[in-house]
Design an enzyme around this catalytic site. Structure first.
Site: not given
Ligand SMILES: CC(C)(COP(=O)(O)OP(=O)(O)OC[C@H]1O[C@@H](n2cnc3c(N)ncnc32)[C@H](O)[C@@H]1OP(=O)(O)O)[C@@H](O)C(=O)NCCC(=O)NCCSC(=O)c1cc(O)c2ccccc2c1O
Length: 153
Positions: A24-26
């Site tokens: 996932t992204d942040p």
């Protein structure tokens, strides 16, 4: 083959995909590149399912062929998050003389809503990196997963 959700192809292999830490992204939303990894995982599972296990099939030096990806695309329809469980339905959109195009539909487990979809094409190449006929056993194995009856030879 299992019965897929309403708008996924009828002839497909269902592959469970748990969303992992690192996918996932942040913000905890699945990053686009992760979907391509999931798609390739789906291809590997389908090949394994049709009797061409990729860890042997991709490394068969005696046979001397490769199957590089020559094109791929994905649409991301809903955000998917760390901890979600996806079902990926893998099908065959086109079986050409020298290439195969796989279709991918992603669903959250237990939901009929498609959250992502894509496709990727693999071309058979020989030892000199020239395109060549798809190996017969691969073609025969994938034919039952073809969405339409159109097969080019
Ligand atoms: C692979 C190429 C040498 C093909 O070039 P060529 O000039 O021969 O291509 P043609 O135009 O004649 O088409 C041959 C055949 O492929 C179909 N095709 C070509 N392009 C596309 C496309 N963009 N989308 C869909 N289909 C395409 C075309 O329709 C023909 O099929 P028919 O069935 O209709 O006859 C050349 O393209 C090349 O070298 N490309 C670079 C490939 C590359 O570097 N890819 C990067 C990723 S590699 C990868 O991800 C990978 C994944 C795997 O799972 C592998 C598994 C096993 C071995 C290697 C793998 C691998 O490297």
């Amino acid at each position: 083959m299992v019965k897929p959700p309403a708008h996924a192809p009828e002839k497909s292999l269902k592959v469970a995909i748990p969303v992992r830490f690192g996918d996932t992204d942040p913000y905890g939303v699945v990053y686009f590149a992760s979907y391509f990894r999931y798609c390739h995982h789906g291809i590997e599972e389908l090949l394994r399912h049709v009797g061409c296990p990729p860890h042997e099939y991709f490394r068969n030096a005696d046979r001397g062929f490769g199957l590089p990806i020559v094109g791929a695309s994905c649409d991301f329809l809903r955000p998917v998050r760390y901890g979600d469980e996806l079902n990926l339905f893998v099908s065959v959109l086109r079986l050409g003389a020298r290439s195969v195009t796989f279709g991918f539909h992603f669903y959250l487990q237990g939901s009929p809503e498609c959250v992502g979809r894509g496709q990727a094409s693999m071309t058979a190449i020989d030892r000199t990196w020239r395109s060549c006929q798809l190996p017969e056993e691969l073609r025969n194995g994938l034919e039952p997963y073809l969405a339409s009856e159109a097969v080019d030879r």
